[in-house]
Design an enzyme around this catalytic site. Structure first.
Site, mmCIF file in Angstrom:
data_model
loop_
_atom_site.group_PDB
_atom_site.id
_atom_site.type_symbol
_atom_site.label_atom_id
_atom_site.label_comp_id
_atom_site.label_asym_id
_atom_site.label_seq_id
_atom_site.Cartn_x
_atom_site.Cartn_y
_atom_site.Cartn_z
ATOM 1 N N ILE A 95 0.863 -1.209 0.000
ATOM 2 C CA ILE A 95 -0.672 0.032 0.011
ATOM 3 C C ILE A 95 0.883 1.407 0.051
ATOM 4 O O ILE A 95 1.749 1.048 1.320
ATOM 5 C CB ILE A 95 -1.180 0.180 0.542
ATOM 6 C CG1 ILE A 95 -2.065 -1.389 1.336
ATOM 7 C CG2 ILE A 95 -1.684 1.302 1.130
ATOM 8 C CD1 ILE A 95 -2.641 -1.096 0.044
ATOM 9 N N LYS A 96 0.643 2.111 -1.361
ATOM 10 C CA LYS A 96 1.341 3.892 -0.833
ATOM 11 C C LYS A 96 0.252 4.088 -0.368
ATOM 12 O O LYS A 96 -1.065 4.452 -0.782
ATOM 13 C CB LYS A 96 1.393 4.013 -2.513
ATOM 14 C CG LYS A 96 2.162 5.416 -2.297
ATOM 15 C CD LYS A 96 2.178 5.607 -3.830
ATOM 16 C CE LYS A 96 2.990 7.015 -4.068
ATOM 17 N NZ LYS A 96 3.409 7.989 -5.080
ATOM 18 N N GLN A 97 0.498 5.179 0.585
ATOM 19 C CA GLN A 97 -0.111 6.208 1.684
ATOM 20 C C GLN A 97 0.621 7.206 1.799
ATOM 21 O O GLN A 97 1.366 7.515 2.039
ATOM 22 C CB GLN A 97 -0.965 5.484 2.269
ATOM 23 C CG GLN A 97 -1.648 6.316 3.634
ATOM 24 C CD GLN A 97 -2.958 6.752 2.269
ATOM 25 O OE1 GLN A 97 -2.813 8.293 1.901
ATOM 26 N NE2 GLN A 97 -4.356 5.930 1.983
#
Length: 352
Positions: free
Chosen positions: A238-240
């Protein structure tokens, strides 16, 4: 003790960030990145052997090879923010070969960019650094601007050019989010069938998420739930964005929230806010990589190292940093990437 140069870069924040002990969800409950992460976490999943090999390729390249942490160079801003805006500070990156060179010389685990950029030099570099193909974009020429990610190519074409992973964005909260969710879920299923890993840019987009005094697009509760939706469609990573505040659901009277989300599962400390994001990635079973954000000039180095320390001590898996590296001279960009990587390589910087 962490390397002195890291402490010097952090300055007055060093003690607070490096010595903080979290009292929310304790670190022993997390699945922590490490050399055995694939064997310990992904081996028991439904991911196929080719997917495991692709993940191993990501984890075993660059200066952080074998650590379980990731440093990825993302350059899709030529589509997301226009090429002129993104590359004017450093025009060499209009040539996609220089994008790949920066990722290689910067010691990154992988390079994440567009079909066009990777396709133009795929035969020369696909075997030299892992490719992550960003398969959808907000094309930014529709007026007025829409928060709408559309597919720019097929998963099969990403596989044909030798990619080990595909990346995609969903704008959770936008009018088009339901269609994006369905499209990306199908694309990720196909990517797994072909043996590629999947990375989701989990961003929130809605005018109602911003009030007169705060921008809750970067609230821990909203971004955390976006992460949870991302791992639900089986994103491996996940990129956040790094959280900057909390209490978004409560403040804008939206969705559902529980007081313990703010009182027990998080505090106002940046490490605890980031840890709440990790919790929503199945307690770290899907890795959380935070984005570096836009370039601010002289403070980029400090802010990037700060973000890396917060992410690592919260239980995250690394940083995906682009503009702060490619919008400056090559040697300076490499130095910035290396210093961020040094945070993850430094075994004295541990979980809070």
């Amino acid at each position: 003790m962490p390397q002195q140069k890291i402490m010097d870069i952090l300055g007055t924040d060093a003690e607070d960030l490096l010595q903080y002990t979290s009292s929310t969800v304790t670190k022993d409950l997390l699945q922590v990145p490490g050399p055995d992460f694939i064997d310990r976490v992904f081996l028991q999943t439904n991911r196929s052997i080719p997917v495991l090999r692709s993940l191993a390729t990501l984890f075993n390249h660059g200066r952080l090879a074998g650590t379980g942490y990731l440093s990825i160079l993302p350059i899709d801003q030529d589509i997301e923010h226009t090429a002129g805006f993104s590359f004017a500070p450093n025009p060499i990156y209009f040539d996609p070969e220089n994008i790949i060179k920066l990722a290689i010389e910067g010691g990154c685990n992988a390079v994440a960019t567009t079909f066009g950029n990777l396709g133009m030099i795929a035969r020369k570099y696909a075997h030299k650094i892992p490719f992550v193909v960003k398969i959808n974009h907000n094309e930014l020429l529709t007026y007025p601007t829409k928060h709408n990610q559309i597919m720019f190519g097929s998963v099969e074409e990403a596989w044909n050019m030798g990619a080990v992973a595909v990346g995609a964005t969903i704008y959770f909260g936008s009018e088009e989010s339901n269609r994006q969710l369905i499209e990306v879920a199908a694309a990720f299923e196909r990517a797994h069938q072909l043996g590629m890993a999947t990375i989701l840019w989990c961003y929130t987009r809605n005018a109602a998420f911003k009030t007169n005094d705060k921008d809750y697009h970067v609230a821990a509760d909203l971004t955390g739930q976006a992460n949870h939706l991302g791992v639900t469609i089986q994103a491996d990573i996940i990129k956040q964005k790094m959280p900057e505040n909390n209490g978004g659901f409560q403040a804008i009277n939206f969705s559902k929230w529980h007081p313990d989300m703010y009182n027990k599962l998080a505090t106002d400390h940046p490490i605890d806010l980031c840890r709440y994001q990790v919790l929503n990635c199945y307690m770290g079973r899907a890795g959380l990589i935070n984005s570096g954000g836009e370039s601010q000039g002289d403070t980029d180095l400090q802010q990037s190292v700060r973000t890396a320390v917060i992410n690592k001590r919260a239980g995250g898996m690394g940083l995906i940093l682009g503009r702060r590296a490619f919008q400056r001279p090559l040697k300076e960009g490499i130095n910035l990437l290396n210093l961020v990587q040094d945070v993850y390589a430094d075994q004295t910087i541990t979980l809070a």
